[in-house]
Design a protein around this motif. Sequence first.
Motif, PDB file in Angstrom:
ATOM      1  N   ASN A 232      76.803 -63.924  78.090  1.00 31.47           N
ATOM      2  CA  ASN A 232      76.633 -64.328  76.697  1.00 31.47           C
ATOM      3  C   ASN A 232      75.219 -64.821  76.400  1.00 31.47           C
ATOM      4  N   ALA A 234      72.337 -66.636  73.650  1.00 32.12           N
ATOM      5  CA  ALA A 234      72.043 -67.524  72.526  1.00 32.12           C
ATOM      6  C   ALA A 234      70.648 -67.207  72.026  1.00 32.12           C
ATOM      7  N   THR A 264      77.075 -69.831  77.821  1.00 33.50           N
ATOM      8  CA  THR A 264      75.790 -69.166  77.621  1.00 33.50           C
ATOM      9  C   THR A 264      75.086 -68.984  78.956  1.00 33.50           C
ATOM     10  N   SER A 406      78.045 -71.336  72.128  1.00 32.74           N
ATOM     11  CA  SER A 406      78.817 -70.094  72.275  1.00 32.74           C
ATOM     12  C   SER A 406      80.191 -70.362  72.850  1.00 32.74           C
TER      13      SER A 406
END
Length: 451
Positions: A232, A234, A264, A406
């Motif tokens: 993931n 950001a 993240t 996230s």
Amino acid sequence: MSTTVTSRNPADPADLVIEVQAPGAFGTTAAVERARVAQADWLAAGAAARSAALGRAAEAVEAHAAELAVLAVREVGKPLAEAQGEVARTVAILRYYAQAPYAPSGAVHETAAGPGLLLTRRRPYGVAGLITPWNFPFAIPVWKAAPALAVGNTVVLKPAPEASACALRLAELLALPTDVLTVVPGGAAEGAALVSAADVLSFTGSTGTGQAVVRAATERSVPVQAELGGVNAAIVLPTADIEQAAAHLAFAIAGYAGQKCTATSRVIAVGAALQPLRAALAKALAAVECGPVISQAARERLTEAVSSAVAGGAQVLTGGQLPERNGWFVEPTLLAQVPDGHPLLTEEFFGPVAVLLAAADLDEAIELANATRHSLAASVHTRDLDVALAAADRLAAGMIRINAPSSGVDFHLPFGGTQEASHGGREQGAAALDFYTASRTISLLPAGEER
């Protein structure tokens, strides 16, 4: 043949939390058959009975919230505040789905010509087989089980061995009728048997195992959903509140030692945001109280990855060491200049380690964020609404959060990613009710007439 399942405290590996016999493949299949027999009565009991049972389950979990939070701290190393939050979410999920038995299960349509009714109706599959991870030992089993139960399925749950005590205690507290919810502790043998016997399957775990579950279920033409984690990103723009963004990112990277599929792992600083974010995030991460990772093997995989990146030219901005304390602890770590193609940029490591990347503009940031096959969650940090909306429209992730970590999840909305992050129908919210049911079309015509 049964085996023994053991679960130990990751903060104190000498502490044996539970030792229990696994039922083996035969015992797991027998549990599914018992659940299949029980399913007829569970469905026939009606909406009011299922709603009341889930409501009582919520009350029981809430009444034992303190006990469950302490158990999660001990068995899976979750910080107490996060464990308390998970238990509260579990209660909320049960209450949310306690109303679901009353939801419409279909629709009425006009016939093309003449009298009569055309109906659609959703009906349960039978036995839902659930395979769950250890990182959310209460919330994930419940967000799978509650919708399945609400619409009339029975459930057989195979938790991760590391969360066996949590799953067994949860089932005790839910106190559902005999064989409506069964926990089968164990490992690969029990999981494979469940995949071979259940009528609908939901899996959360590693990519490799999840893909095997999907293949096996598909061969049987059994509905299956699989959540397989995320790599993931950001995105932080110059228009962001840098201190707030750093605080959000520190939590998303190192909260629960980064052991969340929505954590993240890649931070992308756009333009002038790079230098202030670099300093603020390193400071914020250094201040995080980070719990242990789940096992020695998990810690070794993380440290080897960091060492490999450093050997390839990466710079450690903070962390990178193993604290001198008992248990499987890893310092929250932020790296820069990680070589292209390094596994830290492409694989989920499930630990408090993130990579800082630089992008010249939003276009490059979006390209970097989307450069993964595991697009589960992403976050965007900016005060500019137009930029936030543009980024949300172009990011490939299944869940996008603006000016928030996230790692947050709204249990009443669909949960899932794109590409290799997820397979099948969405979890949570009303989408889960659809997943655990099949649609039937019914033509109701007057007697004596033909169509």
